[in-house]
Design an enzyme around this catalytic site. Sequence first.
Site, PDB file in Angstrom:
ATOM      1  N   ASP A  82       0.839  -1.195   0.000  1.00 56.93           N
ATOM      2  CA  ASP A  82       0.000   0.000   0.000  1.00 56.93           C
ATOM      3  C   ASP A  82       0.877   1.250   0.000  1.00 56.93           C
ATOM      4  O   ASP A  82       2.078   1.182   0.316  1.00 56.93           O
ATOM      5  CB  ASP A  82      -0.905  -0.010   1.251  1.00 56.93           C
ATOM      6  CG  ASP A  82      -2.088   0.953   1.137  1.00 56.93           C
ATOM      7  OD1 ASP A  82      -2.198   1.664   0.128  1.00 56.93           O
ATOM      8  OD2 ASP A  82      -2.905   0.975   2.072  1.00 56.93           O
ATOM      9  N   GLU A 104      -7.987  -0.619   4.741  1.00 52.95           N
ATOM     10  CA  GLU A 104      -6.518  -0.722   4.650  1.00 52.95           C
ATOM     11  C   GLU A 104      -5.944  -1.245   5.963  1.00 52.95           C
ATOM     12  O   GLU A 104      -5.050  -2.098   5.973  1.00 52.95           O
ATOM     13  CB  GLU A 104      -5.913   0.644   4.324  1.00 52.95           C
ATOM     14  CG  GLU A 104      -6.243   1.112   2.914  1.00 52.95           C
ATOM     15  CD  GLU A 104      -5.779   2.537   2.614  1.00 52.95           C
ATOM     16  OE1 GLU A 104      -5.570   2.828   1.441  1.00 52.95           O
ATOM     17  OE2 GLU A 104      -5.636   3.349   3.548  1.00 52.95           O
TER      18      GLU A 104
HETATM   19  C1  5RP Z   1      -5.884   5.865   0.919  1.00 53.45           C
HETATM   20  C2  5RP Z   1      -4.480   5.959   1.391  1.00 53.45           C
HETATM   21  C3  5RP Z   1      -3.410   6.048   0.364  1.00 53.45           C
HETATM   22  O1  5RP Z   1      -2.478   5.049   0.595  1.00 53.45           O
HETATM   23  C4  5RP Z   1      -2.747   7.376   0.470  1.00 53.45           C
HETATM   24  O2  5RP Z   1      -3.732   8.380   0.385  1.00 53.45           O
HETATM   25  C5  5RP Z   1      -1.682   7.559  -0.603  1.00 53.45           C
HETATM   26  O3  5RP Z   1      -2.282   7.751  -1.830  1.00 53.45           O
HETATM   27  P1  5RP Z   1      -1.446   8.107  -3.134  1.00 53.45           P
HETATM   28  O4  5RP Z   1      -0.643   6.896  -3.470  1.00 53.45           O
HETATM   29  O5  5RP Z   1      -2.498   8.442  -4.161  1.00 53.45           O
HETATM   30  O6  5RP Z   1      -0.599   9.310  -2.798  1.00 53.45           O
HETATM   31  O7  5RP Z   1      -4.190   5.934   2.559  1.00 53.45           O
HETATM   32  O8  5RP Z   1      -6.789   5.854   1.985  1.00 53.45           O
END
Ligand code: 5RP
Length: 220
Positions: A82, A104
């Site tokens: 993630d 998540e």
């Molecule tokens: C979603 C999240 C994402 O991991 C976080 O916002 C990062 O997003 P991006 O890769 O678009 O910068 O926590 O809830």
Amino acid sequence: MDNASEKKRRAAQAALPYIESGMVLGVGTGSTVNQLIEVLKDRKIQLSGAVSSSRQTSEKLKAAGIEELDLNTAGDLQLYIDGADEATADGVLIKGGGAALTREKVVAAASKRFVCIIDDSKLVPLLGAFPLPVEVIPMARSYVARQLVKLGGQPVWREGVTTDNGNPILDVHHLNITDPKALESTVNQIAGVVTVGLFAWRRADVLIVAGDGGVQILEG
Ligand code: 5RP
């Protein structure tokens, strides 16, 4: 591809060695994870399936031809990948900018290893410049906001946004996050809080940071 997307793509590519052929992969949410899904498709990585952390990711997985599995039937996972909104070098994260923090956190908790992929703009010495997302049940929104003010924060209702679980989000500005585990526990204790987007107790095991000069891998 712009420079920011290029870094996200390189962070995603650097996560490939952690993926074993035939595994069930936990997949996060966001633009960095979308790069990962593209890479999985382009490289024709064979998975037994994926457990998704959001409706957005489920759609991307479907488009990439990756079968989605229910966490209840998949059981514990070997690996979760993630992104994050902010990270310290020891793998503590702020997440939830994309409103997917609850699922998540569940998939991260159910996974043996958590690899976090970010570009270098997200690596910070101290968390908190990015407002901390807190998912709450609808009727508790004002009550929780008042408790967050008592903790020194300035909560702002993310108006117009409802999570996949049907709940609102408070984005908490100006929190002093010098003890992330203590703050995560304290916010979790407030009645009506579903999830706080602080990942301190279940932090990332591996942090992959893509910058202009290359990719840095930080393992705790
Ligand atoms: C979603 C999240 C994402 O991991 C976080 O916002 C990062 O997003 P991006 O890769 O678009 O910068 O926590 O809830």
